[in-house]
Design an enzyme around this catalytic site. Structure first.
Site, PDB file in Angstrom:
ATOM      1  N   GLY A   1      33.663  34.663  19.362  1.00 32.84           N
ATOM      2  CA  GLY A   1      33.489  36.104  19.565  1.00 32.84           C
ATOM      3  C   GLY A   1      34.483  36.692  20.544  1.00 32.84           C
TER       4      GLY A   1
ATOM      5  N   SER B   1      28.782  31.171  27.957  1.00 36.56           N
ATOM      6  CA  SER B   1      27.910  32.339  27.778  1.00 36.56           C
ATOM      7  C   SER B   1      27.255  32.691  29.112  1.00 36.56           C
ATOM      8  CB  SER B   1      26.781  32.028  26.795  1.00 36.56           C
ATOM      9  OG  SER B   1      27.276  31.677  25.536  1.00 36.56           O
ATOM     10  N   THR B   2      26.810  33.946  29.225  1.00 39.50           N
ATOM     11  CA  THR B   2      26.065  34.372  30.411  1.00 39.50           C
ATOM     12  C   THR B   2      24.598  34.011  30.197  1.00 39.50           C
ATOM     13  OG1 THR B   2      27.612  36.188  30.668  1.00 39.50           O
ATOM     14  CG2 THR B   2      25.504  36.390  31.829  1.00 39.50           C
TER      15      THR B   2
ATOM     16  N   GLU C   1      32.336  33.657  32.268  1.00 43.89           N
ATOM     17  CA  GLU C   1      33.574  34.404  32.009  1.00 43.89           C
ATOM     18  C   GLU C   1      33.468  35.803  32.618  1.00 43.89           C
ATOM     19  OE1 GLU C   1      36.546  33.382  30.803  1.00 43.89           O
ATOM     20  OE2 GLU C   1      36.920  35.346  31.649  1.00 43.89           O
TER      21      GLU C   1
ATOM     22  N   LEU D   1      25.457  36.866  36.705  1.00 44.76           N
ATOM     23  CA  LEU D   1      24.515  37.989  36.588  1.00 44.76           C
ATOM     24  C   LEU D   1      24.717  38.949  37.753  1.00 44.76           C
ATOM     25  CD1 LEU D   1      21.147  36.242  35.548  1.00 44.76           C
ATOM     26  CD2 LEU D   1      22.825  37.361  34.079  1.00 44.76           C
ATOM     27  N   ALA D   2      24.932  38.386  38.948  1.00 40.63           N
ATOM     28  CA  ALA D   2      25.076  39.214  40.152  1.00 40.63           C
ATOM     29  C   ALA D   2      26.337  40.074  40.073  1.00 40.63           C
ATOM     30  CB  ALA D   2      25.120  38.321  41.385  1.00 40.63           C
TER      31      ALA D   2
ATOM     32  N   LEU E   1      28.613  45.463  39.738  1.00 42.14           N
ATOM     33  CA  LEU E   1      29.575  46.389  39.124  1.00 42.14           C
ATOM     34  C   LEU E   1      28.838  47.594  38.524  1.00 42.14           C
ATOM     35  CD1 LEU E   1      31.982  43.856  37.371  1.00 42.14           C
ATOM     36  CD2 LEU E   1      32.600  45.431  39.214  1.00 42.14           C
TER      37      LEU E   1
ATOM     38  N   CYS F   1      27.084  43.867  27.808  1.00 39.70           N
ATOM     39  CA  CYS F   1      26.614  42.976  28.878  1.00 39.70           C
ATOM     40  C   CYS F   1      25.903  43.605  30.065  1.00 39.70           C
ATOM     41  CB  CYS F   1      27.774  42.127  29.360  1.00 39.70           C
ATOM     42  SG  CYS F   1      28.285  40.977  28.068  1.00 39.70           S
TER      43      CYS F   1
ATOM     44  N   ARG G   1      34.178  61.682  30.455  1.00 37.42           N
ATOM     45  CA  ARG G   1      34.957  60.651  31.163  1.00 37.42           C
ATOM     46  C   ARG G   1      35.834  61.246  32.257  1.00 37.42           C
ATOM     47  NH1 ARG G   1      32.941  55.631  30.346  1.00 37.42           N
ATOM     48  NH2 ARG G   1      32.051  55.596  28.288  1.00 37.42           N
TER      49      ARG G   1
HETATM   50  P1  NAD Z   1      29.885  37.629  20.255  1.00 38.28           P
HETATM   51  O1  NAD Z   1      28.624  38.064  19.600  1.00 38.28           O
HETATM   52  O2  NAD Z   1      31.128  38.419  20.074  1.00 38.28           O
HETATM   53  O3  NAD Z   1      30.229  36.118  19.817  1.00 38.28           O
HETATM   54  C1  NAD Z   1      29.312  35.099  19.760  1.00 38.28           C
HETATM   55  C2  NAD Z   1      29.599  34.256  18.513  1.00 38.28           C
HETATM   56  O4  NAD Z   1      28.773  33.095  18.524  1.00 38.28           O
HETATM   57  C3  NAD Z   1      29.321  34.967  17.191  1.00 38.28           C
HETATM   58  O5  NAD Z   1      30.500  35.020  16.418  1.00 38.28           O
HETATM   59  C4  NAD Z   1      28.226  34.104  16.534  1.00 38.28           C
HETATM   60  O6  NAD Z   1      28.336  34.034  15.131  1.00 38.28           O
HETATM   61  C5  NAD Z   1      28.487  32.763  17.184  1.00 38.28           C
HETATM   62  N1  NAD Z   1      27.357  31.825  17.102  1.00 38.28           N
HETATM   63  C6  NAD Z   1      26.041  32.053  17.353  1.00 38.28           C
HETATM   64  N2  NAD Z   1      25.332  30.925  17.181  1.00 38.28           N
HETATM   65  C7  NAD Z   1      26.203  29.957  16.800  1.00 38.28           C
HETATM   66  C8  NAD Z   1      26.074  28.573  16.469  1.00 38.28           C
HETATM   67  N3  NAD Z   1      24.909  27.955  16.516  1.00 38.28           N
HETATM   68  N4  NAD Z   1      27.176  27.886  16.125  1.00 38.28           N
HETATM   69  C9  NAD Z   1      28.382  28.500  16.082  1.00 38.28           C
HETATM   70  N5  NAD Z   1      28.576  29.794  16.395  1.00 38.28           N
HETATM   71  C10 NAD Z   1      27.491  30.519  16.739  1.00 38.28           C
HETATM   72  O7  NAD Z   1      29.536  37.489  21.799  1.00 38.28           O
HETATM   73  P2  NAD Z   1      30.545  37.634  23.045  1.00 38.28           P
HETATM   74  O8  NAD Z   1      30.734  39.075  23.366  1.00 38.28           O
HETATM   75  O9  NAD Z   1      31.731  36.764  22.830  1.00 38.28           O
HETATM   76  O10 NAD Z   1      29.648  37.032  24.213  1.00 38.28           O
HETATM   77  C11 NAD Z   1      29.354  35.644  24.276  1.00 38.28           C
HETATM   78  C12 NAD Z   1      28.743  35.346  25.630  1.00 38.28           C
HETATM   79  O11 NAD Z   1      29.686  35.645  26.662  1.00 38.28           O
HETATM   80  C13 NAD Z   1      27.498  36.176  25.952  1.00 38.28           C
HETATM   81  O12 NAD Z   1      26.606  35.388  26.689  1.00 38.28           O
HETATM   82  C14 NAD Z   1      28.029  37.290  26.831  1.00 38.28           C
HETATM   83  O13 NAD Z   1      27.053  37.756  27.726  1.00 38.28           O
HETATM   84  C15 NAD Z   1      29.145  36.595  27.586  1.00 38.28           C
HETATM   85  N6  NAD Z   1      30.244  37.459  28.033  1.00 38.28           N
HETATM   86  C16 NAD Z   1      30.746  38.434  27.208  1.00 38.28           C
HETATM   87  C17 NAD Z   1      31.830  39.210  27.630  1.00 38.28           C
HETATM   88  C18 NAD Z   1      32.421  40.282  26.756  1.00 38.28           C
HETATM   89  O14 NAD Z   1      33.317  40.966  27.218  1.00 38.28           O
HETATM   90  N7  NAD Z   1      31.988  40.472  25.527  1.00 38.28           N
HETATM   91  C19 NAD Z   1      32.419  38.958  28.872  1.00 38.28           C
HETATM   92  C20 NAD Z   1      31.897  37.938  29.676  1.00 38.28           C
HETATM   93  C21 NAD Z   1      30.808  37.195  29.235  1.00 38.28           C
HETATM   94  C1  UGA Z   2      32.120  43.976  32.210  1.00 36.72           C
HETATM   95  C2  UGA Z   2      32.676  43.379  33.500  1.00 36.72           C
HETATM   96  O1  UGA Z   2      33.638  44.283  34.053  1.00 36.72           O
HETATM   97  C3  UGA Z   2      33.331  42.020  33.256  1.00 36.72           C
HETATM   98  O2  UGA Z   2      33.745  41.445  34.484  1.00 36.72           O
HETATM   99  C4  UGA Z   2      32.308  41.102  32.579  1.00 36.72           C
HETATM  100  O3  UGA Z   2      32.891  39.850  32.282  1.00 36.72           O
HETATM  101  C5  UGA Z   2      31.811  41.740  31.309  1.00 36.72           C
HETATM  102  O4  UGA Z   2      31.229  43.031  31.618  1.00 36.72           O
HETATM  103  C6  UGA Z   2      30.723  40.966  30.615  1.00 36.72           C
HETATM  104  O5  UGA Z   2      30.042  40.160  31.219  1.00 36.72           O
HETATM  105  O6  UGA Z   2      30.584  41.243  29.420  1.00 36.72           O
HETATM  106  P1  UGA Z   2      33.145  45.274  30.116  1.00 36.72           P
HETATM  107  O7  UGA Z   2      31.720  45.644  29.874  1.00 36.72           O
HETATM  108  O8  UGA Z   2      33.918  44.691  29.011  1.00 36.72           O
HETATM  109  O9  UGA Z   2      33.224  44.218  31.329  1.00 36.72           O
HETATM  110  O10 UGA Z   2      33.970  46.554  30.629  1.00 36.72           O
HETATM  111  P2  UGA Z   2      33.986  47.367  32.023  1.00 36.72           P
HETATM  112  O11 UGA Z   2      35.383  47.726  32.314  1.00 36.72           O
HETATM  113  O12 UGA Z   2      33.232  46.672  33.076  1.00 36.72           O
HETATM  114  O13 UGA Z   2      33.223  48.706  31.642  1.00 36.72           O
HETATM  115  C7  UGA Z   2      31.833  48.732  31.362  1.00 36.72           C
HETATM  116  C8  UGA Z   2      31.381  50.171  31.186  1.00 36.72           C
HETATM  117  O14 UGA Z   2      31.391  50.880  32.420  1.00 36.72           O
HETATM  118  C9  UGA Z   2      32.252  50.980  30.232  1.00 36.72           C
HETATM  119  O15 UGA Z   2      31.432  51.795  29.419  1.00 36.72           O
HETATM  120  C10 UGA Z   2      33.104  51.814  31.164  1.00 36.72           C
HETATM  121  O16 UGA Z   2      33.566  53.000  30.577  1.00 36.72           O
HETATM  122  C11 UGA Z   2      32.102  52.099  32.274  1.00 36.72           C
HETATM  123  N1  UGA Z   2      32.722  52.442  33.575  1.00 36.72           N
HETATM  124  C12 UGA Z   2      33.532  51.547  34.196  1.00 36.72           C
HETATM  125  C13 UGA Z   2      32.435  53.662  34.172  1.00 36.72           C
HETATM  126  O17 UGA Z   2      31.683  54.487  33.621  1.00 36.72           O
HETATM  127  N2  UGA Z   2      33.004  53.953  35.385  1.00 36.72           N
HETATM  128  C14 UGA Z   2      33.815  53.071  36.029  1.00 36.72           C
HETATM  129  O18 UGA Z   2      34.291  53.400  37.152  1.00 36.72           O
HETATM  130  C15 UGA Z   2      34.087  51.850  35.416  1.00 36.72           C
END
Ligand code: NAD
Ligand code: UGA
Length: 455
Positions: A10, A127-128, A157, A217-218, A223, A272, A429
């Site tokens: 993902g 994953s988180t 991440e 989580l923190a 943020l 997230c 915005r």
């Molecule tokens: P996502 O939904 O984009 O990707 C997850 C993928 O895992 C999907 O493609 C799904 O099909 C696959 N999957 C599920 N079960 C599976 C299995 N049993 N075997 C193989 N594949 C499987 O999710 P994401 O945004 O990449 O987030 C993943 C994790 O990382 C979450 O816990 C999220 O909180 C964390 N995270 C996300 C971000 C972000 O910016 N999106 C940033 C930091 C942390």
């Molecule tokens: C956020 C964190 O910034 C990442 O460090 C983390 O890894 C990630 O979540 C996650 O765990 O998924 P993300 O959600 O991708 O990243 O993007 P951000 O830049 O944090 O923005 C989040 C939301 O807050 C957006 O809707 C953005 O427009 C809004 N935002 C951001 C504001 O409204 N004001 C700001 O000053 C900053």
């Protein structure tokens, strides 16, 4: 130790593994998923997600030392280090519904690893996850073949969407949580050696597994809290004619506070922030820490208030009715430079406007594909238009929901000329030049500032 597998292709798994493959040419990196469409997209010129710089990054190593496949069993068998990067959404059913993390995808991968592993593995939580999830993972893994040793690490991440490649390349820190045992320390060193290919030594942080899990989580909670704090003050600015940009600048210049993440907005979105805070709230409640839970829950409550307030302000400004009025929504992605619409405040705003019987037309440079899925329940009450100029034709109002750079350079005279009058613009915005828009003829409603109105 040169075979890396990532389960979950993902937003996190794909870019992170592409970066590891590029920086560590001697490693073979395989990414697996259950979603065949996603895997095929990663192998093509049309990646499943939009991120600046990602196409080039993937292209550099694809089918050299970076592979996308559906063969999970083989991937597990061959790997030394297994990252688990599957989705961990908020639970929608049963105990903890609406707050707790849904760990079914995560647990399924633990069982798959247990089933297919024939040699020792380092299993990395990417994953988180709730604090102490590693313990559950260890229990599942230990119930399998007793001759295979699994060492579970936490390595959350911190990348943000829209800047994923930059964030991975130049991470503020890499956090690795491991157990203080001989095998634990060895596993931490093996993972640290991967990142050491490009991350400076002092930015690789090693902690206990539980501290690492909680730190993720923190970090998101703190943020999001900053955004809710500035957004709460934006409401007070609108009542007192103070200006939120001036206030944010004044407080941000205090080195102890810092200036980043203080942009008032229609609200934070993304997959997230809300999910992780609610997860934290659930954990606190589980441990009987009800005041702590209530403290963090308020960050989410404030965000919903901000979204609701935005729509209420629109309706009030437009003579208390938007029924039958065309409203052009500029941007449906939750932030600029991504096609992701998960938890985007724009979706909630669109639904509220449709409820008020407005005719909503959505434009976005990268997210219309996702928007069509998100808004499917609204049928023909919503229209989609790639070209912002066509979206604005005949509209009574423009609502700026995403801070796309291109929205700053549109020809607003041309937009104004094609709209119904009086023409309104609601800048969710604070990314446009409000004075200039007012001079063109718009009635301008920024966040946390006095409106500039001709009426
Ligand atoms: P996502 O939904 O984009 O990707 C997850 C993928 O895992 C999907 O493609 C799904 O099909 C696959 N999957 C599920 N079960 C599976 C299995 N049993 N075997 C193989 N594949 C499987 O999710 P994401 O945004 O990449 O987030 C993943 C994790 O990382 C979450 O816990 C999220 O909180 C964390 N995270 C996300 C971000 C972000 O910016 N999106 C940033 C930091 C942390
Ligand atoms: C956020 C964190 O910034 C990442 O460090 C983390 O890894 C990630 O979540 C996650 O765990 O998924 P993300 O959600 O991708 O990243 O993007 P951000 O830049 O944090 O923005 C989040 C939301 O807050 C957006 O809707 C953005 O427009 C809004 N935002 C951001 C504001 O409204 N004001 C700001 O000053 C900053």
């Amino acid at each position: 130790m040169n075979n890396i597998l990532c389960i979950g292709a993902g937003y996190v798994g794909g870019p992170t593994m592409a970066m590891i493959a590029k920086k560590c040419p001697e490693y073979r990196v395989t990414v697996v998923d259950i979603d065949a469409e996603r895997i095929h997209a990663w192998q093509s010129d049309r990646l499943p997600i939009y991120e600046p710089g990602l196409q080039e990054l993937v292209k550099a190593t694809l089918n050299k030392n970076l592979f996308f496949t559906l063969d999970i069993a083989k991937g597990i068998e061959e790997a030394d280090i297994i990252f688990v990067s599957v989705n961990t959404p908020t639970k929608t059913f049963g105990q903890g519904a609406g707050r707790a993390a849904d760990l079914q995808y995560w647990e399924k991968t633990a069982r798959q690893i247990k089933t297919y592993a024939k040699s020792d593995k380092i299993v990395v939580e990417k994953s988180t996850l709730p604090v102490r999830t590693a313990e559950a993972m260890e229990r599942i893994l230990k119930s399998g073949n007793p001759t295979v040793h699994f060492e579970v690490l936490s390595n959350p991440e911190f990348l943000a969407e829209g800047t994923a490649v930059k964030d991975l390349e130049n991470a503020d820190r890499v956090l690795i949580g491991g157990h203080d045992t001989e095998t634990g320390r060895k596993a931490v060193q093996a993972l640290a050696a991967v990142y050491a290919h490009w991350v400076p030594h002092e930015r690789i942080l090693m902690t206990s597994v539980w501290s690492s899990e909680l730190s993720k989580l923190a970090a998101n909670a703190v943020l999001a809290q900053r955004i809710s704090s500035i957004n709460s003050l934006s409401a007070l600015c609108e009542s007192t004619e103070a200006d939120i940009t001036e206030v944010a600048r004044a407080i941000g210049m205090d080195a102890r506070i810092g200036s980043r993440f203080l942009n008032a907005s229609v609200g934070f979105g993304g997959s997230c922030f809300k999910k992780d805070i609610l997860n934290l709230v659930y954990l606190c409640q589980h441990y009987g820490l009800n005041e702590v839970a209530a403290y963090w829950e308020q960050v989410v409550t404030m965000n919903q208030y901000q979204e609701d307030r935005f729509v209420e302000r629109m309706i009030a400004a437009m003579f208390n009715t938007v029924a039958g009025k065309r409203i052009a929504v500029f941007g449906i992605a939750f932030k600029a430079d991504t096609g992701d619409t998960r938890e985007s405040p724009a979706i909630r705003v669109c639904h509220a406007l449709i409820e008020e019987r407005a005719a909503v037309v959505i434009t976005d440079p990268k997210a219309l594909h996702n928007a069509r899925k998100d808004m499917a329940d609204c049928g023909d009450k919503v229209a989609y238009e790639e070209d912002p100029y066509r979206a604005a034709e005949g509209a009574h109002a423009l609502a700026i929901m995403t801070d796309w750079a291109e929205y700053k350079t549109l020809d607003y005279r041309r937009l104004y000329a094609s709209m119904s009058k009086p023409a309104f613009i609601f800048d969710g915005r604070n990314c446009l030049n409000h004075k200039e828009l007012f001079e063109i003829g718009f009635n301008v409603y920024p966040i946390g500032k006095k409106p500039l109105s001709h009426l």
